[in-house]
Design a protein around this motif. Structure first.
Motif, PDB file in Angstrom:
ATOM      1  N   ALA A 141       7.312  11.849   3.546  1.00  0.00           N
ATOM      2  CA  ALA A 141       8.652  12.439   3.589  1.00  0.00           C
ATOM      3  C   ALA A 141       9.563  11.776   2.560  1.00  0.00           C
ATOM      4  CB  ALA A 141       9.239  12.288   4.989  1.00  0.00           C
ATOM      5  N   VAL A 142       9.489  10.456   2.461  1.00  0.00           N
ATOM      6  CA  VAL A 142      10.280   9.747   1.451  1.00  0.00           C
ATOM      7  C   VAL A 142       9.897  10.205   0.055  1.00  0.00           C
ATOM      8  CG1 VAL A 142      10.738   7.468   0.447  1.00  0.00           C
ATOM      9  CG2 VAL A 142      10.642   7.739   2.925  1.00  0.00           C
ATOM     10  N   ARG A 143       8.610  10.419  -0.151  1.00  0.00           N
ATOM     11  CA  ARG A 143       8.140  10.920  -1.441  1.00  0.00           C
ATOM     12  C   ARG A 143       8.744  12.288  -1.745  1.00  0.00           C
ATOM     13  NH1 ARG A 143       2.259  13.118  -1.548  1.00  0.00           N
ATOM     14  NH2 ARG A 143       3.442  14.787  -0.554  1.00  0.00           N
ATOM     15  N   GLY A 144       8.800  13.155  -0.717  1.00  0.00           N
ATOM     16  CA  GLY A 144       9.369  14.486  -0.929  1.00  0.00           C
ATOM     17  C   GLY A 144      10.832  14.436  -1.306  1.00  0.00           C
ATOM     18  N   VAL A 145      11.601  13.587  -0.624  1.00  0.00           N
ATOM     19  CA  VAL A 145      13.024  13.435  -0.957  1.00  0.00           C
ATOM     20  C   VAL A 145      13.185  12.865  -2.361  1.00  0.00           C
ATOM     21  CG1 VAL A 145      15.150  12.238  -0.345  1.00  0.00           C
ATOM     22  CG2 VAL A 145      13.697  13.179   1.459  1.00  0.00           C
ATOM     23  N   ALA A 146      12.398  11.840  -2.672  1.00  0.00           N
ATOM     24  CA  ALA A 146      12.485  11.230  -4.000  1.00  0.00           C
ATOM     25  C   ALA A 146      12.115  12.221  -5.099  1.00  0.00           C
ATOM     26  CB  ALA A 146      11.575  10.002  -4.066  1.00  0.00           C
ATOM     27  N   THR A 157       0.823  -1.212   0.000  1.00  0.00           N
ATOM     28  CA  THR A 157       0.000   0.000   0.000  1.00  0.00           C
ATOM     29  C   THR A 157       0.853   1.256   0.000  1.00  0.00           C
ATOM     30  OG1 THR A 157      -1.763  -1.153   1.188  1.00  0.00           O
ATOM     31  CG2 THR A 157      -1.790   1.240   1.261  1.00  0.00           C
ATOM     32  N   VAL A 158       1.852   1.300   0.874  1.00  0.00           N
ATOM     33  CA  VAL A 158       2.732   2.468   0.949  1.00  0.00           C
ATOM     34  C   VAL A 158       3.511   2.648  -0.355  1.00  0.00           C
ATOM     35  CG1 VAL A 158       4.732   3.455   2.121  1.00  0.00           C
ATOM     36  CG2 VAL A 158       2.914   2.387   3.456  1.00  0.00           C
ATOM     37  N   SER A 159       4.006   1.560  -0.920  1.00  0.00           N
ATOM     38  CA  SER A 159       4.740   1.626  -2.182  1.00  0.00           C
ATOM     39  C   SER A 159       3.842   2.138  -3.301  1.00  0.00           C
ATOM     40  CB  SER A 159       5.296   0.247  -2.549  1.00  0.00           C
ATOM     41  OG  SER A 159       6.170  -0.230  -1.544  1.00  0.00           O
ATOM     42  N   PHE A 160       2.614   1.642  -3.331  1.00  0.00           N
ATOM     43  CA  PHE A 160       1.633   2.091  -4.319  1.00  0.00           C
ATOM     44  C   PHE A 160       1.394   3.589  -4.198  1.00  0.00           C
ATOM     45  CE2 PHE A 160      -3.151   1.958  -5.398  1.00  0.00           C
ATOM     46  CZ  PHE A 160      -2.904   2.298  -6.727  1.00  0.00           C
ATOM     47  N   TYR A 161       1.210   4.066  -2.972  1.00  0.00           N
ATOM     48  CA  TYR A 161       0.993   5.491  -2.729  1.00  0.00           C
ATOM     49  C   TYR A 161       2.199   6.319  -3.161  1.00  0.00           C
ATOM     50  CZ  TYR A 161       0.777   9.838  -0.076  1.00  0.00           C
ATOM     51  OH  TYR A 161       0.814  11.162   0.285  1.00  0.00           O
ATOM     52  N   LEU A 162       3.394   5.863  -2.820  1.00  0.00           N
ATOM     53  CA  LEU A 162       4.608   6.591  -3.174  1.00  0.00           C
ATOM     54  C   LEU A 162       4.770   6.715  -4.680  1.00  0.00           C
ATOM     55  CD1 LEU A 162       7.232   5.223  -0.614  1.00  0.00           C
ATOM     56  CD2 LEU A 162       6.376   7.555  -0.781  1.00  0.00           C
ATOM     57  N   SER A 194      -0.278   3.479  10.162  1.00  0.00           N
ATOM     58  CA  SER A 194      -0.420   4.462  11.227  1.00  0.00           C
ATOM     59  C   SER A 194      -0.124   5.849  10.669  1.00  0.00           C
ATOM     60  CB  SER A 194       0.572   4.145  12.353  1.00  0.00           C
ATOM     61  OG  SER A 194       1.906   4.352  11.897  1.00  0.00           O
ATOM     62  N   PRO A 195      -0.576   6.925  11.355  1.00  0.00           N
ATOM     63  CA  PRO A 195      -0.270   8.276  10.882  1.00  0.00           C
ATOM     64  C   PRO A 195       1.226   8.528  10.737  1.00  0.00           C
ATOM     65  CG  PRO A 195      -1.980   8.327  12.561  1.00  0.00           C
ATOM     66  CD  PRO A 195      -1.470   6.917  12.516  1.00  0.00           C
ATOM     67  N   ILE A 196       2.036   7.963  11.648  1.00  0.00           N
ATOM     68  CA  ILE A 196       3.479   8.164  11.565  1.00  0.00           C
ATOM     69  C   ILE A 196       4.033   7.503  10.308  1.00  0.00           C
ATOM     70  CG2 ILE A 196       5.681   7.628  12.660  1.00  0.00           C
ATOM     71  CD1 ILE A 196       4.368   7.956  15.334  1.00  0.00           C
ATOM     72  N   SER A 197       3.604   6.281  10.024  1.00  0.00           N
ATOM     73  CA  SER A 197       4.066   5.592   8.818  1.00  0.00           C
ATOM     74  C   SER A 197       3.656   6.359   7.573  1.00  0.00           C
ATOM     75  CB  SER A 197       3.491   4.172   8.769  1.00  0.00           C
ATOM     76  OG  SER A 197       3.924   3.426   9.880  1.00  0.00           O
ATOM     77  N   HIS A 198       2.436   6.891   7.595  1.00  0.00           N
ATOM     78  CA  HIS A 198       1.952   7.652   6.436  1.00  0.00           C
ATOM     79  C   HIS A 198       2.778   8.918   6.240  1.00  0.00           C
ATOM     80  CE1 HIS A 198      -0.785   9.274   3.484  1.00  0.00           C
ATOM     81  NE2 HIS A 198      -0.905  10.371   4.217  1.00  0.00           N
ATOM     82  N   LEU A 240      14.320  20.487   7.037  1.00  0.00           N
ATOM     83  CA  LEU A 240      13.574  21.113   8.127  1.00  0.00           C
ATOM     84  C   LEU A 240      12.067  20.942   7.939  1.00  0.00           C
ATOM     85  CD1 LEU A 240      15.606  24.416   8.662  1.00  0.00           C
ATOM     86  CD2 LEU A 240      15.371  22.520  10.278  1.00  0.00           C
ATOM     87  N   ILE A 241      11.594  21.108   6.713  1.00  0.00           N
ATOM     88  CA  ILE A 241      10.155  20.966   6.459  1.00  0.00           C
ATOM     89  C   ILE A 241       9.698  19.532   6.717  1.00  0.00           C
ATOM     90  CG2 ILE A 241       8.396  20.991   4.638  1.00  0.00           C
ATOM     91  CD1 ILE A 241       9.891  23.403   3.439  1.00  0.00           C
ATOM     92  N   LEU A 242      10.474  18.571   6.224  1.00  0.00           N
ATOM     93  CA  LEU A 242      10.117  17.166   6.439  1.00  0.00           C
ATOM     94  C   LEU A 242      10.274  16.773   7.905  1.00  0.00           C
ATOM     95  CD1 LEU A 242      11.708  15.464   3.298  1.00  0.00           C
ATOM     96  CD2 LEU A 242       9.336  16.126   3.667  1.00  0.00           C
ATOM     97  N   GLY A 243      11.362  17.235   8.533  1.00  0.00           N
ATOM     98  CA  GLY A 243      11.592  16.909   9.938  1.00  0.00           C
ATOM     99  C   GLY A 243      10.506  17.475  10.842  1.00  0.00           C
ATOM    100  N   GLY A 244      10.136  18.731  10.613  1.00  0.00           N
ATOM    101  CA  GLY A 244       9.069  19.340  11.401  1.00  0.00           C
ATOM    102  C   GLY A 244       7.733  18.639  11.203  1.00  0.00           C
ATOM    103  N   SER A 245       7.474  18.199   9.965  1.00  0.00           N
ATOM    104  CA  SER A 245       6.215  17.503   9.671  1.00  0.00           C
ATOM    105  C   SER A 245       6.162  16.143  10.368  1.00  0.00           C
ATOM    106  CB  SER A 245       6.057  17.327   8.157  1.00  0.00           C
ATOM    107  OG  SER A 245       6.033  18.579   7.491  1.00  0.00           O
ATOM    108  N   ILE A 246       7.282  15.419  10.347  1.00  0.00           N
ATOM    109  CA  ILE A 246       7.330  14.117  11.029  1.00  0.00           C
ATOM    110  C   ILE A 246       7.184  14.301  12.541  1.00  0.00           C
ATOM    111  CG2 ILE A 246       8.806  12.131  11.545  1.00  0.00           C
ATOM    112  CD1 ILE A 246       9.980  12.408   8.753  1.00  0.00           C
ATOM    113  N   TYR A 247       7.844  15.315  13.087  1.00  0.00           N
ATOM    114  CA  TYR A 247       7.735  15.590  14.516  1.00  0.00           C
ATOM    115  C   TYR A 247       6.292  15.930  14.894  1.00  0.00           C
ATOM    116  CZ  TYR A 247       8.530  17.880  19.038  1.00  0.00           C
ATOM    117  OH  TYR A 247       8.472  18.236  20.359  1.00  0.00           O
ATOM    118  N   TYR A 248       5.624  16.726  14.056  1.00  0.00           N
ATOM    119  CA  TYR A 248       4.226  17.072  14.290  1.00  0.00           C
ATOM    120  C   TYR A 248       3.355  15.810  14.329  1.00  0.00           C
ATOM    121  CZ  TYR A 248      -0.535  18.423  13.028  1.00  0.00           C
ATOM    122  OH  TYR A 248      -1.905  18.540  12.984  1.00  0.00           O
ATOM    123  N   THR A 249       3.562  14.919  13.358  1.00  0.00           N
ATOM    124  CA  THR A 249       2.762  13.693  13.295  1.00  0.00           C
ATOM    125  C   THR A 249       3.001  12.829  14.529  1.00  0.00           C
ATOM    126  OG1 THR A 249       2.998  13.760  10.888  1.00  0.00           O
ATOM    127  CG2 THR A 249       2.185  11.718  11.845  1.00  0.00           C
TER     128      THR A 249
END
Length: 340
Positions: free
Chosen positions: A263-268, A14-19, A254-258, A291-300
């Motif tokens: 974040a992986v999508r953003g880097v890719a 599912t995650v791979s499909f989404y990415l 989970s929300p964290i996994s999502h 910073l944007i990805l790190g802050g977003s992961i921390y928020y989640t």
């Protein structure tokens, strides 16, 4: 053991499909927008293709959208959601047209702070201190990417990125009311959003003067017809699949996994922007993305912790022993007097 392995494979698939779907959407969008000047009409074709695929899938019973009919109460109930969806997608397309694919995530980097702000203003959801810290990290990443990066970036692209971030945040805030109209079905919401958004978008294609350019492309007088047709077919199909992928990703992960998958999508996307379009990744741009990805992961993570934390036990004020004894004594005496 077998059930655990099956679940992990399901989540991974599912995650791979989404990415893959999300990455394809951004890259193909950028490919088409680089050679055409009709971002609104391009968005319209994507929506129409997704609508056709939804209808075919529903007709063939591949997917089920319970409220596939369209009537006036549904249109009224989803009006604000659809308007904000059109504004969000349109400004997003314009932003992607004017900025590099690798910078697109920075241009739309204020989605999280705007989401927290609109939730506070519209839903009266008071953010915690740690939530504000995560928003500050994301905002600092945005400003580093915009003001400290040495590579020239289109101011118009940044403006559209900020507008898209705000519209996306407002869209997320009003979508809760929209889900009440469609009885909580994610697929029904996607069906109505695509259909009604395509209808709403039509007059704006004319108002913003894309009519002559559309005719030039479709008649072959302008370059890019093949790119436009291929890109529309791919992104329309991917947009349809992305609706399913997003619903599945949120459902089985989970929300964290999502958020980590996002974040992986953003880097890719940044790496592919360099590889496919020759984008430049400076140290400031990389710092901004981190910073944007790190802050977003921390928020989640904070939201996950706050949502799963058990409520504190109810506190009672201590009662002085003498009062307790007096009360019991009085009651006991009254009870004894009343007994025969």
């Amino acid at each position: 053991m077998a059930d655990s392995m099956t679940y992990r494979l399901h989540v991974t698939a599912t995650v791979s499909f989404y990415l893959v779907a999300a990455l394809a959407m951004v890259m193909v969008n950028k490919w088409v927008l680089n050679v055409t000047s009709v971002p609104l009409f391009f968005l319209f074709t994507q929506l129409i293709i997704a609508v056709i695929l939804f209808f075919l899938g529903h007709t063939l019973k591949i997917i089920t959208a319970p409220m596939i009919r369209v009537d006036l109460p549904i249109v009224k109930g989803l009006a604000s959601t659809v308007i904000l969806n059109v504004l969000s997608l349109s400004t997003s397309n314009y932003s992607l047209k004017f900025v590099d694919a690798s910078f697109y995530q920075v241009a739309r980097g204020l989605v999280l702070p705007f989401t927290v702000l609109t939730s506070y203003v519209m839903l009266r959801t008071r953010p915690s201190f740690r939530i504000l810290v995560s928003c500050s990290v994301v905002t600092s990443g945005f400003f580093i990417g915009v003001f400290l990066d040495k590579v020239h970036v289109s101011g118009l692209g940044i403006l559209f990125g900020i507008s898209s971030s705000l519209m996306s945040a407002l869209h997320a805030a009003v979508m809760k009311r929209g889900f009440q109209v469609v009885e909580g079905s994610a697929l029904s919401m996607s069906w109505y959003s695509n259909l009604l958004s395509s209808v709403l978008l039509l007059p704006f294609i004319i108002i913003f003067g894309e009519g002559p350019a559309v005719l030039d492309i479709l008649s072959g007088r302008a370059e890019g017809l093949q790119t436009f047709l291929v890109g529309s077919a791919i992104t329309g199909t991917v947009g349809f699949l992305l609706s399913i992928a997003l619903a599945l990703s949120i459902k089985v992960t989970s929300p964290i996994s999502h958020m980590i998958s996002s974040a992986v999508r953003g880097v890719a996307a940044s790496v592919l922007g360099v590889a496919l379009f020759g984008d430049i990744l400076t140290s400031d741009r990389v710092s901004a993305i981190i910073l944007i990805l790190g802050g977003s992961i921390y928020y989640t993570w904070i939201k996950h912790v706050e949502s799963t934390a058990s409520p504190p036990p109810r506190q009672y004020e201590p009662v002085p022993m003498e009062k307790l004894e007096d009360g019991v004594g009085e009651k006991g005496q009254e009870q004894m007097k009343s007994e025969p």
